[in-house]
Design a protein around this motif. Structure first.
Motif, mmCIF file in Angstrom:
data_model
loop_
_atom_site.group_PDB
_atom_site.id
_atom_site.type_symbol
_atom_site.label_atom_id
_atom_site.label_comp_id
_atom_site.label_asym_id
_atom_site.label_seq_id
_atom_site.Cartn_x
_atom_site.Cartn_y
_atom_site.Cartn_z
ATOM 1 N N ILE A 57 34.722 -6.815 29.894
ATOM 2 C CA ILE A 57 35.841 -7.939 30.145
ATOM 3 C C ILE A 57 35.106 -9.017 31.113
ATOM 4 O O ILE A 57 33.836 -8.873 31.542
ATOM 5 C CB ILE A 57 36.762 -7.113 31.568
ATOM 6 C CG1 ILE A 57 35.998 -6.682 32.843
ATOM 7 C CG2 ILE A 57 37.441 -6.216 30.827
ATOM 8 C CD1 ILE A 57 36.972 -6.117 33.894
ATOM 9 N N ALA A 58 35.623 -10.140 30.957
ATOM 10 C CA ALA A 58 35.041 -11.417 31.491
ATOM 11 C C ALA A 58 35.100 -11.126 33.170
ATOM 12 O O ALA A 58 35.848 -10.377 33.646
ATOM 13 C CB ALA A 58 36.015 -12.708 30.971
ATOM 14 N N HIS A 59 34.028 -11.819 33.636
ATOM 15 C CA HIS A 59 34.187 -12.141 35.233
ATOM 16 C C HIS A 59 35.611 -12.603 35.596
ATOM 17 O O HIS A 59 35.975 -13.535 35.043
ATOM 18 C CB HIS A 59 33.125 -12.806 35.592
ATOM 19 C CG HIS A 59 31.893 -12.466 35.196
ATOM 20 N ND1 HIS A 59 31.108 -12.559 33.780
ATOM 21 C CD2 HIS A 59 30.647 -11.881 35.806
ATOM 22 C CE1 HIS A 59 30.121 -12.081 33.912
ATOM 23 N NE2 HIS A 59 29.557 -11.694 35.081
ATOM 24 N N GLY A 60 36.150 -12.207 36.620
ATOM 25 C CA GLY A 60 37.362 -12.718 37.228
ATOM 26 C C GLY A 60 37.040 -14.196 37.602
ATOM 27 O O GLY A 60 38.048 -14.928 37.507
ATOM 28 N N MET A 61 35.901 -14.377 38.275
ATOM 29 C CA MET A 61 35.478 -15.715 38.831
ATOM 30 C C MET A 61 35.494 -16.693 37.612
ATOM 31 O O MET A 61 35.611 -17.866 37.756
ATOM 32 C CB MET A 61 34.389 -15.641 39.637
ATOM 33 C CG MET A 61 34.517 -14.954 40.939
ATOM 34 S SD MET A 61 35.772 -16.017 41.813
ATOM 35 C CE MET A 61 36.156 -14.935 43.238
ATOM 36 N N LEU A 62 34.799 -16.324 36.382
ATOM 37 C CA LEU A 62 34.724 -17.044 35.156
ATOM 38 C C LEU A 62 36.213 -17.436 34.900
ATOM 39 O O LEU A 62 36.609 -18.559 34.461
ATOM 40 C CB LEU A 62 34.113 -16.654 33.995
ATOM 41 C CG LEU A 62 34.162 -16.951 32.745
ATOM 42 C CD1 LEU A 62 33.401 -18.534 32.762
ATOM 43 C CD2 LEU A 62 33.439 -16.218 31.748
ATOM 44 N N PHE A 88 44.333 -11.751 40.599
ATOM 45 C CA PHE A 88 43.993 -11.261 39.143
ATOM 46 C C PHE A 88 44.988 -10.398 38.684
ATOM 47 O O PHE A 88 45.195 -9.421 39.528
ATOM 48 C CB PHE A 88 42.407 -10.729 39.100
ATOM 49 C CG PHE A 88 41.724 -11.835 39.602
ATOM 50 C CD1 PHE A 88 41.097 -12.748 38.924
ATOM 51 C CD2 PHE A 88 41.035 -11.570 40.840
ATOM 52 C CE1 PHE A 88 40.223 -13.614 39.273
ATOM 53 C CE2 PHE A 88 40.027 -12.585 41.323
ATOM 54 C CZ PHE A 88 39.504 -13.593 40.547
ATOM 55 N N ALA A 89 45.402 -10.632 37.734
ATOM 56 C CA ALA A 89 46.851 -9.737 37.239
ATOM 57 C C ALA A 89 46.269 -8.664 35.981
ATOM 58 O O ALA A 89 46.519 -7.601 36.160
ATOM 59 C CB ALA A 89 47.881 -10.697 36.407
ATOM 60 N N LYS A 90 45.361 -9.316 35.240
ATOM 61 C CA LYS A 90 45.005 -8.371 34.159
ATOM 62 C C LYS A 90 43.588 -8.939 33.645
ATOM 63 O O LYS A 90 43.255 -10.084 33.661
ATOM 64 C CB LYS A 90 45.676 -8.380 32.686
ATOM 65 C CG LYS A 90 47.064 -7.892 33.185
ATOM 66 C CD LYS A 90 47.222 -6.068 33.011
ATOM 67 C CE LYS A 90 48.556 -5.792 32.996
ATOM 68 N NZ LYS A 90 48.603 -4.274 33.205
ATOM 69 N N SER A 123 49.540 -21.304 35.033
ATOM 70 C CA SER A 123 49.483 -20.026 34.064
ATOM 71 C C SER A 123 48.222 -19.917 33.492
ATOM 72 O O SER A 123 47.792 -20.990 32.912
ATOM 73 C CB SER A 123 50.774 -20.027 33.397
ATOM 74 O OG SER A 123 50.732 -21.053 32.395
ATOM 75 N N ALA A 124 47.716 -18.618 33.298
ATOM 76 C CA ALA A 124 46.568 -18.272 32.547
ATOM 77 C C ALA A 124 46.770 -17.051 31.604
ATOM 78 O O ALA A 124 47.327 -16.074 32.246
ATOM 79 C CB ALA A 124 45.308 -18.130 33.420
ATOM 80 N N THR A 125 46.684 -17.327 30.429
ATOM 81 C CA THR A 125 46.975 -15.961 29.613
ATOM 82 C C THR A 125 45.931 -15.961 28.613
ATOM 83 O O THR A 125 45.079 -16.706 28.365
ATOM 84 C CB THR A 125 48.401 -16.117 28.660
ATOM 85 O OG1 THR A 125 48.271 -17.325 27.892
ATOM 86 C CG2 THR A 125 49.405 -16.104 29.748
ATOM 87 N N SER A 126 45.719 -14.541 27.887
ATOM 88 C CA SER A 126 44.548 -14.360 27.050
ATOM 89 C C SER A 126 45.380 -13.179 25.972
ATOM 90 O O SER A 126 45.952 -12.377 26.825
ATOM 91 C CB SER A 126 43.469 -13.651 27.644
ATOM 92 O OG SER A 126 42.381 -13.254 26.637
ATOM 93 N N GLY A 127 45.504 -13.584 24.908
ATOM 94 C CA GLY A 127 46.055 -12.882 23.912
ATOM 95 C C GLY A 127 47.633 -12.711 24.159
ATOM 96 O O GLY A 127 48.228 -11.361 24.131
ATOM 97 N N GLY A 128 48.237 -13.562 24.906
ATOM 98 C CA GLY A 128 49.722 -13.377 25.414
ATOM 99 C C GLY A 128 49.826 -12.806 26.726
ATOM 100 O O GLY A 128 50.955 -12.533 27.108
ATOM 101 N N VAL A 131 46.764 -13.212 32.686
ATOM 102 C CA VAL A 131 45.709 -12.766 33.436
ATOM 103 C C VAL A 131 45.577 -13.158 34.894
ATOM 104 O O VAL A 131 44.727 -12.737 35.632
ATOM 105 C CB VAL A 131 44.224 -12.976 32.473
ATOM 106 C CG1 VAL A 131 44.396 -12.482 31.066
ATOM 107 C CG2 VAL A 131 44.058 -14.619 32.360
ATOM 108 N N LEU A 132 46.093 -14.359 35.160
ATOM 109 C CA LEU A 132 46.280 -14.684 36.610
ATOM 110 C C LEU A 132 47.465 -14.789 37.078
ATOM 111 O O LEU A 132 48.371 -15.280 36.400
ATOM 112 C CB LEU A 132 45.330 -16.115 36.634
ATOM 113 C CG LEU A 132 43.933 -16.234 36.375
ATOM 114 C CD1 LEU A 132 43.298 -17.599 36.513
ATOM 115 C CD2 LEU A 132 43.179 -15.251 37.288
ATOM 116 N N ALA A 133 47.542 -14.384 38.272
ATOM 117 C CA ALA A 133 48.996 -14.480 38.996
ATOM 118 C C ALA A 133 48.892 -15.511 40.216
ATOM 119 O O ALA A 133 47.754 -15.517 40.659
ATOM 120 C CB ALA A 133 49.642 -13.177 39.386
#
Length: 142
Positions: A57-62, A88-90, A123-128, A131-133
Protein backbone atom coordinates in the motif's frame (compact mmCIF):
# COMPACT_ATOMS: atom_id res chain seq x y z
CA UNK A 1 4.94 33.52 -4.65
CA UNK A 2 1.47 34.90 -3.86
CA UNK A 3 -1.80 33.10 -4.45
CA UNK A 4 -2.97 33.61 -8.00
CA UNK A 5 -6.67 32.84 -7.44
CA UNK A 6 -8.61 36.00 -6.61
CA UNK A 7 -10.99 35.82 -3.65
CA UNK A 8 -13.64 37.92 -5.41
CA UNK A 9 -13.66 35.53 -8.39
CA UNK A 10 -14.34 32.43 -6.28
CA UNK A 11 -17.82 31.46 -5.18
CA UNK A 12 -19.12 28.72 -2.92
CA UNK A 13 -19.49 25.77 -5.26
CA UNK A 14 -16.46 26.64 -7.41
CA UNK A 15 -15.05 23.34 -8.63
CA UNK A 16 -11.36 22.59 -8.81
CA UNK A 17 -10.91 20.32 -11.84
CA UNK A 18 -9.89 16.81 -10.90
CA UNK A 19 -6.39 15.51 -11.45
CA UNK A 20 -5.06 11.99 -11.59
CA UNK A 21 -1.76 11.21 -9.88
CA UNK A 22 -0.04 7.93 -10.82
CA UNK A 23 1.42 5.76 -8.07
CA UNK A 24 3.72 2.87 -8.92
CA UNK A 25 5.95 0.70 -6.78
CA UNK A 26 8.88 2.90 -7.85
CA UNK A 27 6.95 5.92 -6.50
CA UNK A 28 6.74 4.17 -3.13
CA UNK A 29 10.45 3.34 -3.05
CA UNK A 30 11.29 6.96 -3.83
CA UNK A 31 8.88 8.15 -1.14
CA UNK A 32 10.50 5.78 1.36
CA UNK A 33 13.82 7.46 0.71
CA UNK A 34 12.44 10.99 0.79
CA UNK A 35 10.37 10.49 3.95
CA UNK A 36 12.54 8.03 5.83
CA UNK A 37 9.48 5.76 6.23
CA UNK A 38 10.77 2.34 5.20
CA UNK A 39 7.88 0.36 6.71
CA UNK A 40 7.92 -2.90 4.75
CA UNK A 41 4.17 -2.81 4.00
CA UNK A 42 5.03 -0.07 1.50
CA UNK A 43 7.41 -2.18 -0.59
CA UNK A 44 7.27 -5.87 0.35
CA UNK A 45 4.23 -7.83 -0.85
CA UNK A 46 4.86 -10.81 1.45
CA UNK A 47 4.99 -8.63 4.56
CA UNK A 48 2.01 -6.52 3.47
CA UNK A 49 -0.11 -9.65 2.96
CA UNK A 50 1.05 -11.17 6.25
CA UNK A 51 -0.21 -7.97 7.92
CA UNK A 52 -3.65 -8.60 6.43
CA UNK A 53 -3.39 -6.16 3.54
CA UNK A 54 -4.37 -7.12 -0.01
CA UNK A 55 -0.95 -6.06 -1.35
CA UNK A 56 1.65 -3.31 -0.90
CA UNK A 57 0.00 0.00 0.00
CA UNK A 58 1.00 3.60 -0.57
CA UNK A 59 2.05 5.72 2.38
CA UNK A 60 -0.92 7.61 3.82
CA UNK A 61 1.14 10.79 3.83
CA UNK A 62 1.90 10.35 0.13
CA UNK A 63 -1.82 10.09 -0.61
CA UNK A 64 -2.46 13.11 1.60
CA UNK A 65 0.27 15.06 -0.22
CA UNK A 66 -1.23 14.33 -3.63
CA UNK A 67 -4.57 15.71 -2.46
CA UNK A 68 -2.84 18.84 -1.14
CA UNK A 69 -1.03 19.16 -4.47
CA UNK A 70 -4.37 19.72 -6.20
CA UNK A 71 -5.01 22.70 -3.92
CA UNK A 72 -1.52 24.18 -4.13
CA UNK A 73 -1.48 23.88 -7.92
CA UNK A 74 -4.91 25.55 -8.09
CA UNK A 75 -4.11 28.42 -5.75
CA UNK A 76 -0.59 28.87 -7.14
CA UNK A 77 1.23 29.09 -3.82
CA UNK A 78 1.89 26.27 -1.33
CA UNK A 79 2.22 28.91 1.40
CA UNK A 80 -1.42 29.93 0.87
CA UNK A 81 -2.59 26.72 2.58
CA UNK A 82 -3.25 27.71 6.19
CA UNK A 83 -4.96 24.54 7.41
CA UNK A 84 -5.12 21.03 6.02
CA UNK A 85 -6.44 17.78 7.39
CA UNK A 86 -7.77 14.42 6.24
CA UNK A 87 -8.93 11.10 7.58
CA UNK A 88 -7.63 7.98 5.91
CA UNK A 89 -10.59 5.96 4.64
CA UNK A 90 -8.96 3.08 2.72
CA UNK A 91 -5.41 2.29 1.65
CA UNK A 92 -4.16 2.85 -1.87
CA UNK A 93 -3.20 -0.63 -3.04
CA UNK A 94 -0.31 -0.58 -5.50
CA UNK A 95 0.13 -3.67 -7.70
CA UNK A 96 3.51 -4.96 -8.83
CA UNK A 97 3.23 -4.05 -12.51
CA UNK A 98 4.34 -1.28 -14.86
CA UNK A 99 1.04 0.59 -14.53
CA UNK A 100 0.40 0.92 -10.80
CA UNK A 101 -2.71 2.86 -9.81
CA UNK A 102 -3.99 6.41 -9.94
CA UNK A 103 -5.25 8.59 -7.15
CA UNK A 104 -7.92 10.91 -8.50
CA UNK A 105 -8.44 14.11 -6.54
CA UNK A 106 -11.12 16.77 -7.01
CA UNK A 107 -12.03 19.82 -4.96
CA UNK A 108 -14.82 22.27 -4.35
CA UNK A 109 -15.01 25.57 -2.48
CA UNK A 110 -17.56 25.05 0.28
CA UNK A 111 -17.21 28.27 2.25
CA UNK A 112 -15.77 31.76 1.97
CA UNK A 113 -14.28 33.13 5.18
CA UNK A 114 -12.98 36.52 6.24
CA UNK A 115 -9.49 37.77 5.29
CA UNK A 116 -9.68 36.38 1.72
CA UNK A 117 -9.78 32.78 2.91
CA UNK A 118 -11.79 29.91 1.48
CA UNK A 119 -12.54 26.35 2.57
CA UNK A 120 -11.88 23.66 -0.02
CA UNK A 121 -13.25 20.17 0.47
CA UNK A 122 -11.47 17.41 -1.41
CA UNK A 123 -12.35 13.94 -2.60
CA UNK A 124 -9.68 11.35 -3.31
CA UNK A 125 -10.34 7.97 -4.84
CA UNK A 126 -8.32 5.09 -6.20
CA UNK A 127 -9.97 2.47 -8.34
CA UNK A 128 -13.34 4.04 -7.56
CA UNK A 129 -12.80 3.64 -3.79
CA UNK A 130 -12.70 6.65 -1.47
CA UNK A 131 -9.22 6.70 0.08
CA UNK A 132 -9.45 9.98 2.01
CA UNK A 133 -12.40 11.23 4.03
CA UNK A 134 -13.05 14.63 5.56
CA UNK A 135 -10.24 16.11 3.45
CA UNK A 136 -10.38 19.87 3.93
CA UNK A 137 -8.04 22.80 3.34
CA UNK A 138 -8.32 26.46 4.24
CA UNK A 139 -6.49 28.68 1.77
CA UNK A 140 -5.74 32.39 1.62
CA UNK A 141 -6.59 33.77 -1.81
CA UNK A 142 -5.32 36.88 -3.58
Amino acid sequence: MAASVAFDQVEVGTEIPSERYPVQRLTLVRYCGASGDFNTIHWNERIAKSAGLPDVIAHGMLTMAEAARLVTDWVGDPGAVEEYGVRFAKPVVVPDDDTGVEVEVAGRVTEKLDDNRAVVELSATSGGVEVLAKARAVVRLA
